[in-house]
Design a protein around this motif. Structure first.
Motif, PDB file in Angstrom:
ATOM      1  N   GLN A  86       0.845  -1.193   0.000  1.00  0.00           N
ATOM      2  CA  GLN A  86       0.000   0.000   0.000  1.00  0.00           C
ATOM      3  C   GLN A  86       0.885   1.250   0.000  1.00  0.00           C
ATOM      4  O   GLN A  86       0.848   2.076   0.914  1.00  0.00           O
ATOM      5  N   ILE A  87       1.655   1.385  -1.055  1.00  0.00           N
ATOM      6  CA  ILE A  87       2.640   2.452  -1.166  1.00  0.00           C
ATOM      7  C   ILE A  87       1.989   3.832  -1.096  1.00  0.00           C
ATOM      8  O   ILE A  87       2.549   4.758  -0.504  1.00  0.00           O
ATOM      9  N   SER A  88       0.806   3.984  -1.646  1.00  0.00           N
ATOM     10  CA  SER A  88       0.133   5.283  -1.626  1.00  0.00           C
ATOM     11  C   SER A  88      -0.246   5.722  -0.211  1.00  0.00           C
ATOM     12  O   SER A  88      -0.504   6.898   0.025  1.00  0.00           O
ATOM     13  N   ARG A  89      -0.263   4.806   0.738  1.00  0.00           N
ATOM     14  CA  ARG A  89      -0.621   5.139   2.130  1.00  0.00           C
ATOM     15  C   ARG A  89       0.592   5.555   2.955  1.00  0.00           C
ATOM     16  O   ARG A  89       0.445   6.020   4.086  1.00  0.00           O
ATOM     17  N   LEU A  90       1.806   5.349   2.412  1.00  0.00           N
ATOM     18  CA  LEU A  90       3.006   5.748   3.148  1.00  0.00           C
ATOM     19  C   LEU A  90       2.965   7.257   3.408  1.00  0.00           C
ATOM     20  O   LEU A  90       2.520   8.032   2.575  1.00  0.00           O
ATOM     21  N   GLY A  91       3.413   7.637   4.592  1.00  0.00           N
ATOM     22  CA  GLY A  91       3.332   9.037   4.997  1.00  0.00           C
ATOM     23  C   GLY A  91       2.068   9.338   5.773  1.00  0.00           C
ATOM     24  O   GLY A  91       1.874  10.457   6.230  1.00  0.00           O
ATOM     25  N   HIS A  92       1.204   8.307   5.933  1.00  0.00           N
ATOM     26  CA  HIS A  92      -0.063   8.455   6.658  1.00  0.00           C
ATOM     27  C   HIS A  92      -0.269   7.241   7.557  1.00  0.00           C
ATOM     28  O   HIS A  92       0.069   6.121   7.166  1.00  0.00           O
ATOM     29  N   PRO A  93      -0.864   7.421   8.731  1.00  0.00           N
ATOM     30  CA  PRO A  93      -1.171   6.273   9.582  1.00  0.00           C
ATOM     31  C   PRO A  93      -2.100   5.308   8.848  1.00  0.00           C
ATOM     32  O   PRO A  93      -3.096   5.734   8.271  1.00  0.00           O
ATOM     33  N   ALA A  94      -1.742   4.030   8.818  1.00  0.00           N
ATOM     34  CA  ALA A  94      -2.551   3.074   8.064  1.00  0.00           C
ATOM     35  C   ALA A  94      -2.471   1.649   8.600  1.00  0.00           C
ATOM     36  O   ALA A  94      -3.256   0.800   8.195  1.00  0.00           O
ATOM     37  N   SER A  95      -1.533   1.368   9.494  1.00  0.00           N
ATOM     38  CA  SER A  95      -1.304  -0.017   9.900  1.00  0.00           C
ATOM     39  C   SER A  95      -2.111  -0.401  11.131  1.00  0.00           C
ATOM     40  O   SER A  95      -2.771   0.431  11.755  1.00  0.00           O
ATOM     41  N   SER A  96      -1.990  -1.652  11.499  1.00  0.00           N
ATOM     42  CA  SER A  96      -2.608  -2.135  12.738  1.00  0.00           C
ATOM     43  C   SER A  96      -1.651  -1.970  13.913  1.00  0.00           C
ATOM     44  O   SER A  96      -1.935  -2.414  15.009  1.00  0.00           O
ATOM     45  N   GLY A  97      -0.490  -1.340  13.677  1.00  0.00           N
ATOM     46  CA  GLY A  97       0.478  -1.098  14.732  1.00  0.00           C
ATOM     47  C   GLY A  97       1.909  -1.254  14.263  1.00  0.00           C
ATOM     48  O   GLY A  97       2.818  -0.633  14.808  1.00  0.00           O
ATOM     49  N   CYS A  98       2.116  -2.077  13.247  1.00  0.00           N
ATOM     50  CA  CYS A  98       3.461  -2.254  12.704  1.00  0.00           C
ATOM     51  C   CYS A  98       3.912  -0.991  11.982  1.00  0.00           C
ATOM     52  O   CYS A  98       3.115  -0.113  11.679  1.00  0.00           O
ATOM     53  N   ILE A  99       5.197  -0.931  11.700  1.00  0.00           N
ATOM     54  CA  ILE A  99       5.753   0.153  10.901  1.00  0.00           C
ATOM     55  C   ILE A  99       5.931  -0.386   9.491  1.00  0.00           C
ATOM     56  O   ILE A  99       6.670  -1.340   9.275  1.00  0.00           O
ATOM     57  N   ARG A 100       5.230   0.210   8.556  1.00  0.00           N
ATOM     58  CA  ARG A 100       5.282  -0.228   7.163  1.00  0.00           C
ATOM     59  C   ARG A 100       6.245   0.639   6.364  1.00  0.00           C
ATOM     60  O   ARG A 100       6.277   1.854   6.523  1.00  0.00           O
ATOM     61  N   LEU A 101       6.975  -0.014   5.469  1.00  0.00           N
ATOM     62  CA  LEU A 101       7.941   0.658   4.598  1.00  0.00           C
ATOM     63  C   LEU A 101       7.711   0.290   3.135  1.00  0.00           C
ATOM     64  O   LEU A 101       7.174  -0.779   2.836  1.00  0.00           O
ATOM     65  N   HIS A 102       8.171   1.141   2.242  1.00  0.00           N
ATOM     66  CA  HIS A 102       8.201   0.851   0.805  1.00  0.00           C
ATOM     67  C   HIS A 102       8.993  -0.450   0.616  1.00  0.00           C
ATOM     68  O   HIS A 102       9.971  -0.694   1.327  1.00  0.00           O
ATOM     69  N   PRO A 103       8.617  -1.300  -0.327  1.00  0.00           N
ATOM     70  CA  PRO A 103       9.316  -2.573  -0.531  1.00  0.00           C
ATOM     71  C   PRO A 103      10.835  -2.438  -0.684  1.00  0.00           C
ATOM     72  O   PRO A 103      11.589  -3.213  -0.085  1.00  0.00           O
ATOM     73  N   ASP A 104      11.299  -1.459  -1.449  1.00  0.00           N
ATOM     74  CA  ASP A 104      12.741  -1.287  -1.631  1.00  0.00           C
ATOM     75  C   ASP A 104      13.431  -0.897  -0.321  1.00  0.00           C
ATOM     76  O   ASP A 104      14.531  -1.370  -0.021  1.00  0.00           O
ATOM     77  N   LYS A 105      12.772  -0.040   0.454  1.00  0.00           N
ATOM     78  CA  LYS A 105      13.348   0.415   1.722  1.00  0.00           C
ATOM     79  C   LYS A 105      13.341  -0.715   2.755  1.00  0.00           C
ATOM     80  O   LYS A 105      14.301  -0.888   3.508  1.00  0.00           O
ATOM     81  N   ALA A 106      12.255  -1.483   2.790  1.00  0.00           N
ATOM     82  CA  ALA A 106      12.163  -2.607   3.722  1.00  0.00           C
ATOM     83  C   ALA A 106      13.249  -3.638   3.421  1.00  0.00           C
ATOM     84  O   ALA A 106      13.880  -4.172   4.334  1.00  0.00           O
ATOM     85  N   ALA A 107      13.485  -3.911   2.146  1.00  0.00           N
ATOM     86  CA  ALA A 107      14.528  -4.865   1.754  1.00  0.00           C
ATOM     87  C   ALA A 107      15.908  -4.352   2.165  1.00  0.00           C
ATOM     88  O   ALA A 107      16.748  -5.116   2.650  1.00  0.00           O
ATOM     89  N   LYS A 108      16.135  -3.065   1.998  1.00  0.00           N
ATOM     90  CA  LYS A 108      17.425  -2.471   2.358  1.00  0.00           C
ATOM     91  C   LYS A 108      17.657  -2.547   3.867  1.00  0.00           C
ATOM     92  O   LYS A 108      18.733  -2.947   4.315  1.00  0.00           O
ATOM     93  N   LEU A 109      16.657  -2.172   4.665  1.00  0.00           N
ATOM     94  CA  LEU A 109      16.785  -2.234   6.120  1.00  0.00           C
ATOM     95  C   LEU A 109      16.971  -3.674   6.586  1.00  0.00           C
ATOM     96  O   LEU A 109      17.811  -3.965   7.439  1.00  0.00           O
ATOM     97  N   PHE A 110      16.212  -4.585   5.998  1.00  0.00           N
ATOM     98  CA  PHE A 110      16.318  -6.010   6.328  1.00  0.00           C
ATOM     99  C   PHE A 110      17.738  -6.515   6.057  1.00  0.00           C
ATOM    100  O   PHE A 110      18.322  -7.236   6.868  1.00  0.00           O
ATOM    101  N   ALA A 111      18.311  -6.119   4.919  1.00  0.00           N
ATOM    102  CA  ALA A 111      19.661  -6.558   4.555  1.00  0.00           C
ATOM    103  C   ALA A 111      20.720  -5.980   5.488  1.00  0.00           C
ATOM    104  O   ALA A 111      21.724  -6.652   5.764  1.00  0.00           O
ATOM    105  N   MET A 112      20.515  -4.776   5.993  1.00  0.00           N
ATOM    106  CA  MET A 112      21.476  -4.169   6.914  1.00  0.00           C
ATOM    107  C   MET A 112      21.424  -4.792   8.300  1.00  0.00           C
ATOM    108  O   MET A 112      22.436  -4.812   9.004  1.00  0.00           O
ATOM    109  N   THR A 113      20.300  -5.317   8.697  1.00  0.00           N
ATOM    110  CA  THR A 113      20.111  -5.800  10.062  1.00  0.00           C
ATOM    111  C   THR A 113      21.081  -6.926  10.461  1.00  0.00           C
ATOM    112  O   THR A 113      21.710  -6.821  11.506  1.00  0.00           O
ATOM    113  N   PRO A 114      21.276  -7.984   9.678  1.00  0.00           N
ATOM    114  CA  PRO A 114      22.204  -9.041  10.089  1.00  0.00           C
ATOM    115  C   PRO A 114      23.648  -8.561  10.221  1.00  0.00           C
ATOM    116  O   PRO A 114      24.439  -9.158  10.948  1.00  0.00           O
TER     117      PRO A 114
END
Length: 120
Positions: A86-114
């Motif tokens: 739901q990329i169009s919802r980024l920048g606005h509250p929309a989740s059930s509590g989780c923090i949602r990210l753009h797919p490219d950004k989520a992949a980048k953060l995920f890769a940095m974590t380990p």
């Protein structure tokens, strides 16, 4: 309103719920600013310092009808930072509590974590 903060070693992400942004820092230097979606009205995104417990690259929610949560970084209980379609919802509250990210950004953060011991 206090921002949610996630950290690990030399990498941390500071989420500003009022701005719906995440700033990612490595060794104290900001390296990214990304739009996020946090909890919509009636839901809660946890605040404070949160530590990653586990990662799931292709996670499916056990609570929300097997909803896809790719690149999930679980911080406590059933709360995660993860990808959204739901990329169009980024920048606005929309989740059930989780923090949602753009797919490219989520992949980048995920890769940095380990790289810092599987914790952010």
């Amino acid at each position: 309103m206090f921002p949610a903060v996630v950290e690990a070693g030399q990498l941390f992400a500071k989420v500003d719920v009022s701005e719906q942004t995440m700033r990612v820092y490595r060794d104290g230097t900001q390296i990214h600013t990304w739009q996020v979606s946090t909890a919509r009205k009636g839901k809660i995104t946890p605040r404070g310092v949160l530590h990653a417990k586990w990662l799931s690259k292709e996670h499916k929610s056990g609570f929300y009808n097997n909803a896809l949560m790719p690149f999930a970084i679980f911080c406590s209980g059933n709360f995660a930072i993860h990808c959204t379609n739901q990329i169009s919802r980024l920048g606005h509250p929309a989740s059930s509590g989780c923090i949602r990210l753009h797919p490219d950004k989520a992949a980048k953060l995920f890769a940095m974590t380990p790289q810092v011991g599987c914790a952010i």
